[in-house]
Design a protein around this motif. Sequence first.
Motif, PDB file in Angstrom:
ATOM      1  N   LYS A  83      48.728  51.490  38.685  1.00  7.11           N
ATOM      2  CA  LYS A  83      49.904  50.429  38.628  1.00  7.11           C
ATOM      3  C   LYS A  83      50.510  50.401  40.156  1.00  7.11           C
ATOM      4  O   LYS A  83      50.503  51.544  40.729  1.00  7.11           O
ATOM      5  CB  LYS A  83      50.821  50.814  37.518  1.00  7.11           C
ATOM      6  N   ASP A  99      52.999  44.862  47.415  1.00  6.22           N
ATOM      7  CA  ASP A  99      52.362  43.504  47.451  1.00  6.22           C
ATOM      8  C   ASP A  99      51.173  43.491  48.625  1.00  6.22           C
ATOM      9  O   ASP A  99      50.559  42.476  48.866  1.00  6.22           O
ATOM     10  CB  ASP A  99      53.237  42.191  47.492  1.00  6.22           C
ATOM     11  N   SER A 155      45.948  45.030  48.511  1.00  3.98           N
ATOM     12  CA  SER A 155      45.069  44.220  48.261  1.00  3.98           C
ATOM     13  C   SER A 155      44.530  44.476  46.758  1.00  3.98           C
ATOM     14  O   SER A 155      44.341  45.565  46.339  1.00  3.98           O
ATOM     15  CB  SER A 155      44.084  43.521  48.988  1.00  3.98           C
ATOM     16  N   THR A 156      44.193  43.455  46.079  1.00  4.30           N
ATOM     17  CA  THR A 156      43.536  43.595  44.586  1.00  4.30           C
ATOM     18  C   THR A 156      42.388  44.259  44.913  1.00  4.30           C
ATOM     19  O   THR A 156      41.709  45.104  43.995  1.00  4.30           O
ATOM     20  CB  THR A 156      43.390  42.336  43.992  1.00  4.30           C
ATOM     21  N   GLU A 157      41.651  44.013  45.923  1.00  2.00           N
ATOM     22  CA  GLU A 157      40.190  44.584  46.299  1.00  2.00           C
ATOM     23  C   GLU A 157      40.418  46.086  46.492  1.00  2.00           C
ATOM     24  O   GLU A 157      39.748  46.854  46.004  1.00  2.00           O
ATOM     25  CB  GLU A 157      39.649  43.787  47.417  1.00  2.00           C
ATOM     26  N   LEU A 199      42.675  48.050  45.297  1.00  2.00           N
ATOM     27  CA  LEU A 199      43.276  48.433  44.030  1.00  2.00           C
ATOM     28  C   LEU A 199      41.999  48.598  43.301  1.00  2.00           C
ATOM     29  O   LEU A 199      41.973  49.719  42.631  1.00  2.00           O
ATOM     30  CB  LEU A 199      44.221  47.411  43.442  1.00  2.00           C
ATOM     31  N   TYR A 200      41.064  47.846  43.159  1.00  4.83           N
ATOM     32  CA  TYR A 200      39.893  48.157  42.474  1.00  4.83           C
ATOM     33  C   TYR A 200      38.986  49.280  42.863  1.00  4.83           C
ATOM     34  O   TYR A 200      38.574  50.010  42.000  1.00  4.83           O
ATOM     35  CB  TYR A 200      39.084  46.844  42.454  1.00  4.83           C
ATOM     36  N   TYR A 202      40.576  52.347  41.644  1.00  8.09           N
ATOM     37  CA  TYR A 202      40.125  52.249  40.419  1.00  8.09           C
ATOM     38  C   TYR A 202      39.068  52.937  40.058  1.00  8.09           C
ATOM     39  O   TYR A 202      38.621  53.670  39.204  1.00  8.09           O
ATOM     40  CB  TYR A 202      40.574  51.118  39.534  1.00  8.09           C
ATOM     41  N   ILE A 227      43.053  43.309  34.500  1.00  9.99           N
ATOM     42  CA  ILE A 227      44.103  43.601  35.465  1.00  9.99           C
ATOM     43  C   ILE A 227      45.391  42.543  35.079  1.00  9.99           C
ATOM     44  O   ILE A 227      44.930  41.582  34.380  1.00  9.99           O
ATOM     45  CB  ILE A 227      43.755  42.708  36.839  1.00  9.99           C
ATOM     46  N   PHE A 253      49.758  41.340  35.218  1.00  6.27           N
ATOM     47  CA  PHE A 253      50.694  41.095  36.332  1.00  6.27           C
ATOM     48  C   PHE A 253      51.808  41.089  35.335  1.00  6.27           C
ATOM     49  O   PHE A 253      52.100  40.480  34.578  1.00  6.27           O
ATOM     50  CB  PHE A 253      50.526  39.764  37.242  1.00  6.27           C
ATOM     51  N   ARG A 268      51.548  45.175  39.499  1.00  4.29           N
ATOM     52  CA  ARG A 268      49.951  44.912  39.122  1.00  4.29           C
ATOM     53  C   ARG A 268      49.540  46.087  38.360  1.00  4.29           C
ATOM     54  O   ARG A 268      49.845  47.316  38.768  1.00  4.29           O
ATOM     55  CB  ARG A 268      49.365  44.652  40.242  1.00  4.29           C
ATOM     56  N   LEU A 311      45.853  47.804  36.819  1.00  2.00           N
ATOM     57  CA  LEU A 311      44.432  47.728  36.776  1.00  2.00           C
ATOM     58  C   LEU A 311      44.122  48.855  35.586  1.00  2.00           C
ATOM     59  O   LEU A 311      44.146  50.046  36.058  1.00  2.00           O
ATOM     60  CB  LEU A 311      43.665  47.907  37.916  1.00  2.00           C
TER      61      LEU A 311
END
Length: 199
Positions: free
Chosen positions: A22, A26, A29-31, A33-34, A37, A65, A67, A82, A84
């Motif tokens: 979590k 901001d 990046s989501t990339e 974060l993944y 993970y 994911i 939000f 966010r 994941l």
Amino acid sequence: KGLAEQEVKADTAYWTIGTGLKTTDDTISTEYLYEQYDKKVQTIYKTLLELEFSKDEIEIDVAEIRFEDLRDEDNNLVETRRSLMGKINIITLDVDKVKSSRTSLNKLIAQGITLTNFDPEYHFTRLNDIKPAMIKQATQNAKIAAQEFANNVDATIAGIKTASQGRFSIKDIGEDYYDTRKINKKVRVVANVEYYLEN
């Protein structure tokens, strides 16, 4: 009525491990974060292999994911969180290995890997293998009970009037309601048999 009971051992275990990340930053990046993970998932996966679970017994579930907007008392947006999250599912016939392996994951927490070690479910799936013998035993016990009653009233058993089999039930040893928490279980069935009596 005739009762038959038999203690059995679960033959299949279902075990789920949850993990995820979590952030409210901001700038991440989501990339990225993944990637973090996936590192956690692969570490858990590797640990399970070291605990001698086979690849066929381990299934990595789809990541999800989410939000979540966090607002103040005036409903102004403060930040967005966010998350994941994902799960690793283990299905195995080696129920004892699941029980002994659960505590081994504690070392991952010390490495900073957040995880949820869900309680395993233990199932007995071979009921059909023991049904015939248990029905026979329950029926025999019903006849013994009827014979004792006949003896008490100076009568003899002449034949069966009606007969029906109750439902099989599987419960954890020492439990009245739960049937998946423990490895050892008790199977129970009642045969309802009515006999004609002759004096």
